[in-house]
Design an enzyme around this catalytic site. Structure first.
Site, PDB file in Angstrom:
ATOM      1  N   HIS A  72      63.053  46.429  52.167  1.00 24.28           N
ATOM      2  CA  HIS A  72      63.301  45.439  53.219  1.00 24.28           C
ATOM      3  C   HIS A  72      64.359  44.457  52.753  1.00 24.28           C
ATOM      4  CE1 HIS A  72      59.718  45.766  56.178  1.00 24.28           C
ATOM      5  NE2 HIS A  72      60.189  46.949  55.830  1.00 24.28           N
ATOM      6  N   TYR A 200      56.949  36.183  59.990  1.00 27.06           N
ATOM      7  CA  TYR A 200      56.013  35.095  59.705  1.00 27.06           C
ATOM      8  C   TYR A 200      56.167  34.090  60.843  1.00 27.06           C
ATOM      9  CZ  TYR A 200      55.832  36.750  54.804  1.00 27.06           C
ATOM     10  OH  TYR A 200      55.663  37.489  53.656  1.00 27.06           O
ATOM     11  N   PRO A 292      48.450  33.826  50.350  1.00 28.48           N
ATOM     12  CA  PRO A 292      49.265  35.045  50.489  1.00 28.48           C
ATOM     13  C   PRO A 292      50.582  34.853  51.227  1.00 28.48           C
ATOM     14  CG  PRO A 292      47.323  35.158  51.906  1.00 28.48           C
ATOM     15  CD  PRO A 292      47.178  33.936  51.063  1.00 28.48           C
ATOM     16  N   LYS A 296      53.132  36.569  46.769  1.00 30.04           N
ATOM     17  CA  LYS A 296      53.407  36.378  45.336  1.00 30.04           C
ATOM     18  C   LYS A 296      52.303  36.849  44.393  1.00 30.04           C
ATOM     19  CE  LYS A 296      57.433  34.668  45.518  1.00 30.04           C
ATOM     20  NZ  LYS A 296      58.150  35.897  45.763  1.00 30.04           N
ATOM     21  N   TYR A 384      61.653  34.174  47.656  1.00 28.78           N
ATOM     22  CA  TYR A 384      60.919  35.310  48.230  1.00 28.78           C
ATOM     23  C   TYR A 384      61.186  36.596  47.443  1.00 28.78           C
ATOM     24  CZ  TYR A 384      58.567  38.073  51.827  1.00 28.78           C
ATOM     25  OH  TYR A 384      57.694  38.895  52.496  1.00 28.78           O
TER      26      TYR A 384
HETATM   27  P1  RFL Z   1      42.317  41.835  41.173  1.00 26.68           P
HETATM   28  O1  RFL Z   1      43.092  42.777  42.032  1.00 26.68           O
HETATM   29  O2  RFL Z   1      41.344  40.957  41.815  1.00 26.68           O
HETATM   30  O3  RFL Z   1      41.600  42.741  40.082  1.00 26.68           O
HETATM   31  C1  RFL Z   1      40.589  42.225  39.229  1.00 26.68           C
HETATM   32  C2  RFL Z   1      39.660  43.352  38.861  1.00 26.68           C
HETATM   33  O4  RFL Z   1      38.651  42.855  37.991  1.00 26.68           O
HETATM   34  C3  RFL Z   1      37.417  43.413  38.379  1.00 26.68           C
HETATM   35  N1  RFL Z   1      36.306  42.579  37.905  1.00 26.68           N
HETATM   36  C4  RFL Z   1      35.532  42.905  36.841  1.00 26.68           C
HETATM   37  N2  RFL Z   1      35.587  43.935  35.985  1.00 26.68           N
HETATM   38  C5  RFL Z   1      34.635  43.992  35.031  1.00 26.68           C
HETATM   39  N3  RFL Z   1      33.640  43.075  34.919  1.00 26.68           N
HETATM   40  C6  RFL Z   1      33.554  42.036  35.755  1.00 26.68           C
HETATM   41  N4  RFL Z   1      32.553  41.150  35.647  1.00 26.68           N
HETATM   42  C7  RFL Z   1      34.542  41.901  36.770  1.00 26.68           C
HETATM   43  N5  RFL Z   1      34.753  41.021  37.769  1.00 26.68           N
HETATM   44  C8  RFL Z   1      35.836  41.440  38.437  1.00 26.68           C
HETATM   45  C9  RFL Z   1      37.514  43.481  39.899  1.00 26.68           C
HETATM   46  O5  RFL Z   1      36.595  44.395  40.470  1.00 26.68           O
HETATM   47  C10 RFL Z   1      38.956  43.911  40.086  1.00 26.68           C
HETATM   48  O6  RFL Z   1      39.091  45.306  40.156  1.00 26.68           O
HETATM   49  O7  RFL Z   1      43.287  40.921  40.298  1.00 26.68           O
HETATM   50  P2  RFL Z   1      44.705  41.232  39.610  1.00 26.68           P
HETATM   51  O8  RFL Z   1      44.685  42.563  38.921  1.00 26.68           O
HETATM   52  O9  RFL Z   1      45.058  40.015  38.878  1.00 26.68           O
HETATM   53  O10 RFL Z   1      45.705  41.432  40.867  1.00 26.68           O
HETATM   54  C11 RFL Z   1      46.002  40.353  41.705  1.00 26.68           C
HETATM   55  C12 RFL Z   1      46.245  40.847  43.136  1.00 26.68           C
HETATM   56  O11 RFL Z   1      45.179  41.680  43.522  1.00 26.68           O
HETATM   57  C13 RFL Z   1      46.388  39.683  44.128  1.00 26.68           C
HETATM   58  O12 RFL Z   1      47.090  38.617  43.550  1.00 26.68           O
HETATM   59  C14 RFL Z   1      47.141  40.115  45.402  1.00 26.68           C
HETATM   60  O13 RFL Z   1      46.390  41.038  46.133  1.00 26.68           O
HETATM   61  C15 RFL Z   1      47.437  38.896  46.294  1.00 26.68           C
HETATM   62  N6  RFL Z   1      48.052  39.259  47.565  1.00 26.68           N
HETATM   63  C16 RFL Z   1      49.397  39.563  47.650  1.00 26.68           C
HETATM   64  N7  RFL Z   1      50.164  39.586  46.533  1.00 26.68           N
HETATM   65  C17 RFL Z   1      51.478  39.961  46.600  1.00 26.68           C
HETATM   66  O14 RFL Z   1      52.150  39.965  45.557  1.00 26.68           O
HETATM   67  N8  RFL Z   1      52.078  40.327  47.789  1.00 26.68           N
HETATM   68  C18 RFL Z   1      51.386  40.331  48.961  1.00 26.68           C
HETATM   69  O15 RFL Z   1      51.941  40.726  49.985  1.00 26.68           O
HETATM   70  C19 RFL Z   1      49.994  39.908  48.920  1.00 26.68           C
HETATM   71  N9  RFL Z   1      49.243  39.907  50.036  1.00 26.68           N
HETATM   72  C20 RFL Z   1      47.276  39.272  48.740  1.00 26.68           C
HETATM   73  C21 RFL Z   1      47.913  39.595  49.970  1.00 26.68           C
HETATM   74  C22 RFL Z   1      45.901  39.002  48.713  1.00 26.68           C
HETATM   75  C23 RFL Z   1      45.164  39.021  49.881  1.00 26.68           C
HETATM   76  N10 RFL Z   1      43.785  38.756  49.765  1.00 26.68           N
HETATM   77  C24 RFL Z   1      42.792  39.543  50.356  1.00 26.68           C
HETATM   78  C25 RFL Z   1      43.327  37.759  48.838  1.00 26.68           C
HETATM   79  C26 RFL Z   1      47.182  39.610  51.148  1.00 26.68           C
HETATM   80  C27 RFL Z   1      45.806  39.290  51.111  1.00 26.68           C
HETATM   81  C28 RFL Z   1      45.085  39.272  52.412  1.00 26.68           C
HETATM   82  C1  PHB Z   2      50.682  42.372  53.729  1.00 34.34           C
HETATM   83  O1  PHB Z   2      51.378  43.288  54.220  1.00 34.34           O
HETATM   84  O2  PHB Z   2      49.487  42.527  53.495  1.00 34.34           O
HETATM   85  C2  PHB Z   2      51.329  41.076  53.427  1.00 34.34           C
HETATM   86  C3  PHB Z   2      52.699  40.940  53.534  1.00 34.34           C
HETATM   87  C4  PHB Z   2      53.296  39.720  53.270  1.00 34.34           C
HETATM   88  C5  PHB Z   2      52.526  38.649  52.897  1.00 34.34           C
HETATM   89  C6  PHB Z   2      51.154  38.776  52.772  1.00 34.34           C
HETATM   90  C7  PHB Z   2      50.544  39.997  53.047  1.00 34.34           C
HETATM   91  O3  PHB Z   2      53.114  37.451  52.657  1.00 34.34           O
END
Ligand code: RFL
Ligand code: PHB
Length: 389
Positions: A72, A200, A292, A296, A384
């Site tokens: 993108h 957005y 989110p 990041k 971004y």
């Molecule tokens: P995770 O993915 O939460 O993984 C942590 C892992 O640790 C496990 N765990 C345990 N394991 C052993 N013993 C325990 N007691 C434990 N407790 C927990 C968990 O089960 C899990 O598997 O953290 P990590 O690896 O640091 O990764 C971070 C990302 O997952 C997170 O920052 C992103 O998903 C945030 N995020 C986005 N980030 C982006 O860079 N671009 C995006 O577009 C974006 N969109 C989003 C997002 C997060 C969202 N939510 C749901 C919070 C959109 C959403 C809606």
């Molecule tokens: C997504 O596709 O889940 C998504 C994309 C951009 C964002 C957050 C989530 O800033």
């Protein structure tokens, strides 16, 4: 059992770090409390910046991302009828990649199995011990039996609720936190996206985001009050709200269909300092959370593990401590900049009930400024696409 590094958590941070160390000949065991299928079922990030793309390439795991991911070159900010284009490519020379976290995780998991990186799923009662000593260990339960794993270092990659950060004494760190008074209701559906790039949108009724996973799978979000319950949001209500908030152009092109996933996520900004205590290192969501809005979270997890893997490799290969001693400071410098950007985009685009009419007019004035200023759009674009490591 004994290993060089125990990694707690097999999300993107834990799996990427595991691969980077394993490839360098450092022995690693990853402990994950959920099943692999459960980890893959969590629908999260969608946008990868250069740091994540480069890490996957460095690990020789980028082939599917380059084939199936969508490059993108820009995105839109929308306020009512208007779409403001942020031309990432023209303003920064860089693009981002739309490729779901689920797919990143799947690629990392598949490669772990084929490359002999040990991941133990469905462990219980993970506890960290002696983290201030040079011989820390982790205890856990698996299939009804208790285990002990000795290591030189522990990497806490266990997300916001995991045990690693909690193992650090209160007096040894400080948490900074802002909780926003709303959440994002997300919907995933097998319908074509309403635009070629992400939108957005800010609206008097609240924020909305049109995103995608592919040209046949769309991901949308709407800002909702924290008191809202998923049962009160049948698909049709979400589509109606999206049509209103995203504006006429997007709504005309929007294809609706049955949801395949729906969830509500609260929004929070959080940083724990420092990211190291003794021989425990924190990385990813274990140390920091961003709302989110800036896309990041996953990308910060990538930059953390890029810094941490280099530091640990330098320690094990050359006996040098400088990387591990500066890890926290180096990682946090980038974390705070991403925190600032995610916070500012959240403040600009969401409806804040307590902000009143004045707060709303300030948001509209800022968008007006962004629409008319290349300098303002460049600031957004530069953040971004991701700041350099
Ligand atoms: P995770 O993915 O939460 O993984 C942590 C892992 O640790 C496990 N765990 C345990 N394991 C052993 N013993 C325990 N007691 C434990 N407790 C927990 C968990 O089960 C899990 O598997 O953290 P990590 O690896 O640091 O990764 C971070 C990302 O997952 C997170 O920052 C992103 O998903 C945030 N995020 C986005 N980030 C982006 O860079 N671009 C995006 O577009 C974006 N969109 C989003 C997002 C997060 C969202 N939510 C749901 C919070 C959109 C959403 C809606
Ligand atoms: C997504 O596709 O889940 C998504 C994309 C951009 C964002 C957050 C989530 O800033």
């Amino acid at each position: 059992m004994k290993t060089d590094v125990v990694i707690v958590g097999a999300g993107p941070a834990g799996l990427m770090l595991g691969h980077l160390l394993h490839r360098a000949g450092i022995s690693v065991v990853i402990l994950e409390n959920k099943s692999a299928d459960y980890v893959l079922s969590r629908i999260r990030a969608g946008v990868l910046e250069k740091v994540t793309i480069d890490l996957l390439d460095e690990l020789d795991l980028g082939a599917r991302m380059h084939k199936e991911g969508l490059a993108h070159k820009g995105f839109f900010l929308a306020d009512g009828d208007r779409l403001i284009h942020i031309d990432l490519q023209a303003l920064t020379g860089h693009a981002v990649m739309v490729y779901g976290q689920t797919e990143v995780t799947r690629d990392l998991m598949d490669a772990a199995a084929s490359r002999g990186l040990e991941v133990i799923y469905e462990v219980e009662n993970v506890a960290l011990h002696d983290i201030e000593s040079d011989a820390p260990h982790v205890t856990f339960r698996k299939d009804g039996a208790d285990h002990r794993l000795d290591a030189r270092f522990i990497a806490g990659c266990d997300g916001f609720h995991g045990p690693s950060r909690q193992a650090i004494p209160d007096s040894a760190g400080k948490a900074y936190e802002k909780i926003y008074p709303f959440g994002w209701l997300g919907i995933l559906a097998d319908v074509p996206p309403c635009a070629d790039e992400l939108i957005y949108a800010t609206h008097d009724r609240g924020f909305a985001l049109a995103s995608m996973r592919s040209m046949t799978r769309s991901r949308y979000y709407v800002q909702v009050d924290l008191s809202e319950r998923l049962e009160d949001w049948p698909d049709e209500r979400i589509w109606d709200e999206l049509r209103l908030r995203l504006g006429p152009e997007a709504s005309e092109r929007m294809t609706t269909g049955p949801s395949i996933e729906k969830s509500i996520a609260p929004l929070r900004s959080f940083v724990f300092e420092p990211m190291r205590h003794g021989n425990l290192f924190l990385a990813g969501d274990a140390a920091h959370i961003v709302p989110p809005t800036g896309a990041k979270g996953l990308n910060l997890a990538s930059s953390d593990v890029a810094y941490l893997s280099r530091a640990l490799i330098r320690f094990f290969k050359d006996g040098r401590r400088d990387g591990i001693d500066t890890y926290s400071q180096t990682a946090l410098a980038r974390v705070w900049k991403s925190e600032r950007f995610s916070w500012s985009l959240t403040m600009l685009m969401h409806r804040f009930p307590e902000g009143g009419d004045f707060g709303r007019r300030m948001q509209i004035a800022e968008l007006e400024y962004i629409a008319g200023s290349t300098a303002a759009r460049t600031v957004i674009a530069e953040n971004y696409v991701g700041l350099p490591l």
